[in-house]
Design a protein around this motif. Structure first.
Motif, PDB file in Angstrom:
ATOM      1  N   GLU A 420      38.154  -2.887 127.020  1.00 50.79           N
ATOM      2  CA  GLU A 420      37.204  -3.641 127.341  1.00 50.79           C
ATOM      3  C   GLU A 420      36.523  -4.752 126.325  1.00 50.79           C
ATOM      4  O   GLU A 420      36.969  -4.463 125.145  1.00 50.79           O
ATOM      5  CB  GLU A 420      35.908  -2.891 127.488  1.00 50.79           C
ATOM      6  CG  GLU A 420      34.623  -3.421 127.924  1.00 50.79           C
ATOM      7  CD  GLU A 420      33.357  -2.596 128.156  1.00 50.79           C
ATOM      8  OE1 GLU A 420      32.352  -3.019 128.915  1.00 50.79           O
ATOM      9  OE2 GLU A 420      33.778  -1.204 128.062  1.00 50.79           O
ATOM     10  N   LEU A 421      36.260  -5.952 126.663  1.00 54.45           N
ATOM     11  CA  LEU A 421      35.820  -7.092 125.740  1.00 54.45           C
ATOM     12  C   LEU A 421      34.354  -6.849 125.218  1.00 54.45           C
ATOM     13  O   LEU A 421      33.528  -6.561 126.241  1.00 54.45           O
ATOM     14  CB  LEU A 421      35.907  -8.266 126.321  1.00 54.45           C
ATOM     15  CG  LEU A 421      37.360  -9.090 126.232  1.00 54.45           C
ATOM     16  CD1 LEU A 421      38.421  -8.189 127.364  1.00 54.45           C
ATOM     17  CD2 LEU A 421      37.387 -10.478 126.632  1.00 54.45           C
ATOM     18  N   GLU A 422      34.157  -6.780 123.917  1.00 52.75           N
ATOM     19  CA  GLU A 422      32.835  -6.389 123.474  1.00 52.75           C
ATOM     20  C   GLU A 422      32.212  -7.719 123.216  1.00 52.75           C
ATOM     21  O   GLU A 422      32.885  -8.497 122.504  1.00 52.75           O
ATOM     22  CB  GLU A 422      32.779  -5.462 122.425  1.00 52.75           C
ATOM     23  CG  GLU A 422      33.425  -4.074 122.667  1.00 52.75           C
ATOM     24  CD  GLU A 422      32.651  -3.239 123.511  1.00 52.75           C
ATOM     25  OE1 GLU A 422      31.547  -3.526 123.687  1.00 52.75           O
ATOM     26  OE2 GLU A 422      33.184  -2.202 124.132  1.00 52.75           O
ATOM     27  N   TYR A 423      30.972  -7.739 123.445  1.00 53.70           N
ATOM     28  CA  TYR A 423      30.149  -9.036 123.017  1.00 53.70           C
ATOM     29  C   TYR A 423      30.093  -9.121 121.640  1.00 53.70           C
ATOM     30  O   TYR A 423      29.539  -8.337 121.011  1.00 53.70           O
ATOM     31  CB  TYR A 423      28.812  -9.141 123.666  1.00 53.70           C
ATOM     32  CG  TYR A 423      27.900 -10.398 123.444  1.00 53.70           C
ATOM     33  CD1 TYR A 423      28.366 -11.587 124.016  1.00 53.70           C
ATOM     34  CD2 TYR A 423      26.856 -10.309 122.439  1.00 53.70           C
ATOM     35  CE1 TYR A 423      27.705 -12.863 123.638  1.00 53.70           C
ATOM     36  CE2 TYR A 423      26.297 -11.557 122.212  1.00 53.70           C
ATOM     37  CZ  TYR A 423      26.767 -12.698 122.765  1.00 53.70           C
ATOM     38  OH  TYR A 423      25.976 -13.976 122.496  1.00 53.70           O
ATOM     39  N   ASP A 424      30.237 -10.345 121.031  1.00 49.41           N
ATOM     40  CA  ASP A 424      30.068 -10.656 119.793  1.00 49.41           C
ATOM     41  C   ASP A 424      28.974 -11.678 119.453  1.00 49.41           C
ATOM     42  O   ASP A 424      29.236 -12.784 120.032  1.00 49.41           O
ATOM     43  CB  ASP A 424      31.375 -10.878 118.902  1.00 49.41           C
ATOM     44  CG  ASP A 424      31.047 -11.032 117.324  1.00 49.41           C
ATOM     45  OD1 ASP A 424      30.931 -12.270 116.990  1.00 49.41           O
ATOM     46  OD2 ASP A 424      30.976 -10.020 116.793  1.00 49.41           O
ATOM     47  N   GLY A 425      27.966 -11.447 118.606  1.00 43.79           N
ATOM     48  CA  GLY A 425      26.890 -12.638 118.752  1.00 43.79           C
ATOM     49  C   GLY A 425      27.117 -13.760 117.957  1.00 43.79           C
ATOM     50  O   GLY A 425      26.947 -14.991 118.229  1.00 43.79           O
TER      51      GLY A 425
END
Length: 752
Positions: A420-425
């Motif tokens: 899963e790709l995780e959101y990075d701000g």
């Protein structure tokens, strides 16, 4: 442009499980006692077929004393698994059969064409028959109209070799226990009456009307909270979509019946609905009365859906089913769960089907309640009853997920363990890394990125596809992406890859994606587009007259054996091309006589697959114009017969469209991969032909001749059929007084 910060989430890619036999569908005919049970079990077929079919001694028995004309008038679907077939997968049909006459019957399955042959002999035979799926339909169609005699089938089974899917999790949407299942709506809890009419009447808000008398929920925010919608001719007539007399749907009526309550459609009228003059439809009466079983949300492509309901009518009638969009009567696709046969006794439907690309974003199944009529004159008032409506949909993880492979080292896709790709701000993107630094055995050179995880078919159906070539070491190389079913993304090097996805704020099916190589092989770099400057002259000989067309009418003043492909020129790529690859083909051309050529896609020259990029008009040399041609050429994925193309490698030019002998000249050939990110720079990620020489060029001159490499001895014909013209060894037409070695009717002759 987005600013990136290096993020490493080092996750390994696992090997796929060993293949095993997966049973997709199975039927033992000893489970039935009457052919009517077969029809109501969901089998389809013509009346001619069912008139010849019965259940005898535990077998499906076919018997016919006379052939039907045409043969396909007698056809039926004896087994299938709906829209669950996967393109490119080979399925095996297992059977046990015996007949009175040894004869093959035509069989068609999984989108295949032309028909295969299902063998019947006079002895019991247990055998298998393989199909490679070219479409998602899992049905097998038998056409047996030309079989005179009888045959018996004891069982049929469909299997394929594959990885066992992990058990899917299913969620009820129309419940019978009163528990809330959808929390985004108001009220939060969806009560049990959504699928069961025992509550006796709809709540006041469900029946509220607008000032115009239209149900207030119609195409409103709460439409999805009503599961049972109806439409009847002559009720609620308010010029729907400009169609005078077309009613708008309303929450289905509820009546007491058989000691309980059920949803009902009381069809008392049936007429041809007046449609706009520019779109008349003589069969519009078929959907004059309708019923919908609606889901609270739409279904993504690849999702499996289960549906249950009870049904009966006041007479025996048939109803076709369709898929509709969010709002009832907003048509999406002509096919849903097949035709439903209503009788005066309650029956139950339990079925599972897969949402294919045609059904994506569908919300409901529509029943066309007059489908069995051939004209409105056959209509009689009838009531249709439905009860115990229940949806179940597959629970899938939603977001962005990536799985990788490397055929060279044996790494197979494992979608169950997709990362899963995780959101990075900081990166303003969803990020993941595929592969493990320091472990070359985890390097991948191909990935698939999907918006769902939890079921392989759903994963592959919901993938995204970049618009250009991947550079791999440039954090400004963001590529636009769009949704693309089964999109495999080839990487410019095997290695550990960091992937960034920045979806569109309003539509996650499009956005931007970036690929950065963390560790791996040397990256493939853009190269200059090359131009092969060889001047190629194809000396096409006179073509024989064209044969009659399909109607038996002559296509020219005389009838012969000629074809437009009797003279051909081929450009062959340096490798096999992948379906969907976008290329550019460019060249300069001229001919002695102005002529049109037709283009086709081949594997190797002579192995035709499909048309290529349209016609090319060669100007006449006397006009003093050399035409420059530049076309985008997308490698096709399927033939006209819908069979997959996996070996496309060459382009053909048919040069016998005109009857006359003609010299065609082609020069300055380019063939390369198109890349929007490199346009204007004179570069490509790959040239498909050599810069010099004629290794990429082949010809066929004259009917019946073989395709050969380009060269002086084969530019001219060697076995033509009856040409009256004479050619010298340069392929030029000469007079009958010419002295020396000439070509006459394909043979070298010395004229003195």
């Amino acid at each position: 442009m987005k600013k990136l910060f290096t993020l490493f989430a080092l996750l390994a890619v696992f090997m796929g499980a060993n293949a095993k036999e997966i049973v997709d569908a199975e039927v033992n005919f000893s489970d039935y006692t009457d052919i009517s049970q077969v029809k109501f079990a969901g089998w389809g077929g013509s009346e001619s077929a069912f008139a010849r079919l019965s259940i005898q001694d535990g077998c499906l028995h076919f018997e016919s004393e006379v052939a039907t004309d045409p043969g396909w008038d007698c056809q039926f679907f004896p087994i299938g698994f709906g829209g669950n077939a996967e393109v490119g997968v080979t399925y095996t049909l297992h059977f046990k059969v015996k007949g009175s006459v040894t004869q093959n019957i035509s069989a068609l399955g999984f989108g295949l064409t032309p028909y295969g042959q299902f063998p019947i002999t006079t002895e019991w035979v247990e055998g298998t028959y393989d199909y490679t799926a070219t479409g998602t339909s899992g049905d097998i169609l038998f056409q047996c109209g030309d079989y005179v005699g009888y045959w018996d089938i004891a069982y049929l089974k469909i299997t394929h070799e594959g990885k066992e899917e992990k058990p899917a999790t299913w969620q009820e949407w129309l419940t019978s226990d009163g528990q809330p299942v959808v929390v985004e709506t108001t009220p939060a809890a969806i009560p049990s009456w959504r699928g069961n009419a025992e509550f006796g009447s709809w709540p006041e808000w469900a029946l509220a009307k607008t000032d115009e008398g239209i149900n207030i929920n119609w195409r409103g925010d709460r439409t999805g909270e009503i599961c049972a919608w109806a439409l009847t001719m002559g009720r609620n007539e308010d010029n729907l979509d400009g169609q005078d007399g077309r009613a708008r749907p309303f929450p289905a009526d509820i009546e007491e019946i058989d000691g309980g309550h059920a949803f009902v459609v009381d069809a008392t009228q049936c007429a041809i609905i007046p449609l706009p003059a520019d779109n008349p439809d003589a069969n519009s009466f078929k959907w004059a009365n309708q019923f919908w079983i609606q889901s609270p949300k739409g279904w993504k492509e690849g999702t499996e859906v289960k549906l249950h309901f009870r049904y009966k009518a006041t007479k025996n009638v048939k109803s076709a089913t369709q898929i509709h969009k969010e709002h009832p009567s907003d048509y999406l696709h002509w096919q849903a769960i097949g035709s439903i046969e209503f009788t005066t006794e309650w029956k139950e439907y339990d079925g599972k089907f897969t949402i294919d690309s045609n059904m994506a974003n569908g919300w409901s199944v529509a029943f066309n309640l007059q489908d069995g009529l051939s004209s409105p004159d056959e209509f009689e008032p009838v009531k249709f009853y439905f009860d115990d409506l229940s949806w179940e949909t597959m629970v899938l993880d939603e977001g962005f997920f990536v799985a990788g492979s490397n055929a060279t080292t044996g790494i197979e896709y494992d979608f169950d363990t997709a990362t899963e790709l995780e959101y990075d701000g900081a990166a303003d993107a969803y990020v993941a890394t595929v592969g493990t630094v320091g472990h070359s055995d985890t390097w991948v050179n191909e990935v698939m990125i999907s918006t769902v995880r939890g079921y392989d078919k759903a994963f592959k159906s919901a993938t995204i596809k970049p618009s250009g070539s991947i550079i791999g070491d440039d954090d400004s190389n963001w590529l636009d992406y769009t949704a693309g079913s089964n999109a495999k993304i080839k990487l410019p090097a095997a290695g550990v890859w960091q992937i960034f996805v920045a979806p569109d704020e309003t539509d996650a099916s499009k956005g931007q994606v970036l690929f950065m190589l963390v560790e791996g092989e040397e990256l493939k770099k853009p190269v200059d587009i090359i131009t092969n400057a060889e001047e190629i002259v194809i000396n096409g000989v006179e073509r024989d007259w064209l044969p009659a067309d399909a109607d038996g009418n002559p296509q020219e003043a005389e009838i012969g054996n000629g074809n437009t492909w009797d003279n051909q020129f081929f450009i062959v790529a340096n490798r096999v091309l992948e379906p969907g690859e976008v290329t550019v083909i460019a060249f300069d051309c001229v001919a002695t006589l102005a002529a049109k050529t037709l283009t086709g896609t081949h594997a190797m020259p002579g192995e035709y697959r499909k048309d290529a990029f349209g016609d090319v008009d060669f100007p006449a040399a006397d006009d003093g114009v050399i035409e420059h041609i530049e076309r985008e050429y997308v490698i096709p994925s399927t033939t006209w017969g819908n069979e997959p193309i996996t070996d496309a490698q060459s382009i053909s030019f048919d040069m016998a469209v005109i009857k006359e002998a003609n010299d065609y000249t082609i020069k300055n050939v380019q063939w390369y991969l198109k890349d929007a990110t490199l346009n204007g720079a004179g570069q490509t990620m790959e040239n498909l032909i050599n810069a010099t020489g004629t290794d990429n060029f082949f010809v066929k001159i004259g009917a019946g001749n073989a395709v050969v490499p380009l060269g002086i001895d084969n530019v001219i014909n060697t076995t033509t059929t009856g040409s009256k013209y004479i050619y010298n060894l340069s392929g030029q037409r000469v007079s009958k007084d010419y002295k020396g070695v000439v070509i006459i009717n394909g043979r070298k002759v010395v004229q003195k």
